[in-house]
Motif scaffolding. Structure first.
Motif, short mmCIF file in Angstrom:
data_model
loop_
_atom_site.label_atom_id
_atom_site.label_comp_id
_atom_site.label_asym_id
_atom_site.label_seq_id
_atom_site.Cartn_x
_atom_site.Cartn_y
_atom_site.Cartn_z
N SER A 1 -1.06 1.16 0.18
CA SER A 1 -1.06 0.81 -1.24
C SER A 1 -2.46 0.98 -1.83
O SER A 1 -3.44 0.51 -1.26
N SER B 1 4.85 -3.37 -3.76
CA SER B 1 3.54 -2.94 -4.25
C SER B 1 3.68 -1.57 -4.89
O SER B 1 4.77 -1.17 -5.31
N ASN C 1 3.81 -1.37 1.80
CA ASN C 1 4.22 -2.73 1.45
C ASN C 1 5.28 -2.69 0.35
O ASN C 1 5.04 -2.17 -0.75
#
Length: 453
Positions: free
Chosen positions: A187, A219, A216
């Motif tokens: 991310s 995100s 993630n």
């Protein structure tokens, strides 16, 4: 055996597809170029070596050999025509100070053994055992044989994980193959650097049987997975991409030299390109050279969105005559954008766009513009005519909604909106929608299925 095609065969002992007992085995394997008389559709470095095996004794001797003798003397056939092969193993639990072998794997591609040989003329393969990370830039320049990055060779189906860190990327001016890998993007905020970067008209990138995901859930990422500049011939096959929120496209093409990209048998699901800085959703392609081609075949785009821009699944622009974009047997379902909910095409002069072989646009939406399924911006002149050809396409239950900022000129063409610049010459028949099937589309302002301007 040039015409041999092997798929899914098995053997209890050895040679899953082919086993040869012959005293002149080595000579036969080395005849021609790279085992061409032996391997059929076997692919060096990609296919499992157990597919082709043999032993340098005649059939009579082989018949009376003990199992221990066979096991000691038999070989993988590709070892005969790949005389020099650099093979390395990496794993997150390894160390870059180790020997990069299967028993002592290195940790990353930055191990000195790998870096010192990555552009040698010999065959080169990196096996990723379970997982590793791409931390910094890796440069691939060799054009004679591809650099191959793949999963554990002892597991034919399990994908290995390759985590692309914030500044990690492959810079490719040569040939590279990525096989059976699950690419995970760390991310980040917006970055003008991709994970895989094609940087030459000589580059050849092949991504086969891979996946692409974010690190993630919940995100977002800020850079492309694949970006192809200049040109080169590239193939993406069986790529599965799901649940991505990104400030960049997944695949971006900017060709100004000879080049092509073929995307086939791939799925893109729940992809959201956020923000208005970058145009397009999953794919953004700019073709400015005469021979450029973008071919999308047997793919599915589901719930792909280009927030505040155009082309929820695909935005493509042709700026040179004879460049061509083709969609074949491809589905775009529940995709959204300001305009061109599924597909936005901008074609100048004599560019060619062909939609064929049961393409489907279903439940796509132009959220504040025109062309719920497709928006086509076509340029014509008295001497040059863009080709826009629908051979076999279903456009169903798509919508065009108006914009509160431009209520007069939006909300047209629930299925397809065609805007023409210049003078169209009907005798050329270059605007041909014969193969279009429309059903259940709607538009707030007009042209429930089709409108031209």
């Amino acid at each position: 055996l040039k015409g041999m095609k092997i798929y899914g065969n098995s053997a209890d002992k050895a040679g899953q597809s082919l086993y040869v007992a012959m005293t002149q085995l080595a000579e036969w394997c080395r005849t021609g170029i790279a085992g061409e008389y032996v391997k059929g559709n076997y692919s060096d470095g990609i296919s499992n070596q157990t597919e082709l095996q043999g032993i340098q004794v005649d059939q009579t001797t082989f018949k009376y050999y003990l199992s221990t003798q066979i096991n000691e003397q038999q070989n993988y056939l590709d070892d005969y025509w790949i005389a020099d092969r650099n093979e390395y193993y990496v794993q997150n639990s390894g160390s870059d100070d180790w020997l990069c072998t299967s028993s002592n794997p290195c940790k990353t591609f930055e191990a000195s053994l790998i870096m010192s040989n990555i552009n040698s003329a010999d065959a080169f393969i990196v096996y990723i055992l379970q997982s590793t990370s791409l931390v910094n830039q890796t440069f691939i320049q060799q054009t004679s044989t591809p650099r191959i990055f793949r999963n554990d060779p002892l597991d034919s189906t399990q994908l290995s994980i390759l985590l692309i860190k914030s500044v990690g990327r492959f810079n490719i001016t040569g040939k590279a193959v990525f096989y059976l890998l699950n690419f995970i993007m760390e991310s980040t905020g917006y970055q003008d650097i991709p994970g895989i970067y094609g940087l030459s008209y000589q580059a050849e990138i092949n991504i086969n049987d891979c996946q692409f995901h974010m690190q993630n859930a919940g995100s977002q990422i800020g850079k492309c997975f694949v970006r192809l500049n200049y040109g080169g011939n590239h193939i993406i096959t069986n790529l599965n991409t799901k649940d991505i929120s990104s400030e960049e496209n997944i695949i971006k093409v900017n060709f100004n030299d000879a080049g092509s990209l073929s995307i086939s048998n791939s799925q893109f699901e729940n992809i959201t390109k956020i923000g208005s800085y970058v145009v397009g959703g999953v794919i953004n392609a700019l073709l400015t050279y005469a021979s450029n081609r973008l071919d999308i075949t047997n793919c599915q785009f589901t719930t792909c969105k280009a927030q505040n821009t155009w082309g929820g699944a695909v935005y493509a622009e042709i700026q040179n005559s004879d460049a061509q974009i083709t969609l074949s047997h491809t589905q775009l379902i529940q995709c959204e954008a300001q305009k061109g909910g599924g597909l936005h095409i901008k074609s100048s002069t004599t560019g060619q766009v062909v939609l064929d072989n049961s393409c489907e646009f279903k439940q796509c939406i132009a959220t504040s513009g025109n062309g719920g399924g497709i928006c086509a911006d076509l340029e014509y002149s008295t001497t040059q005519q863009s080709l826009f050809l629908i051979k076999d396409v279903l456009i169903q239950d798509c919508q065009a909604l108006l914009s509160s900022y431009e209520p007069i000129s939006t909300g047209f063409g629930g299925g397809i909106f065609i805007g023409v610049r210049g003078t169209y010459n009907s005798s050329t028949q270059s605007l041909d929608l014969k193969g279009m099937k429309i059903q259940g589309n709607s538009a707030i302002s007009g042209g429930q299925s089709l409108i031209t301007n």
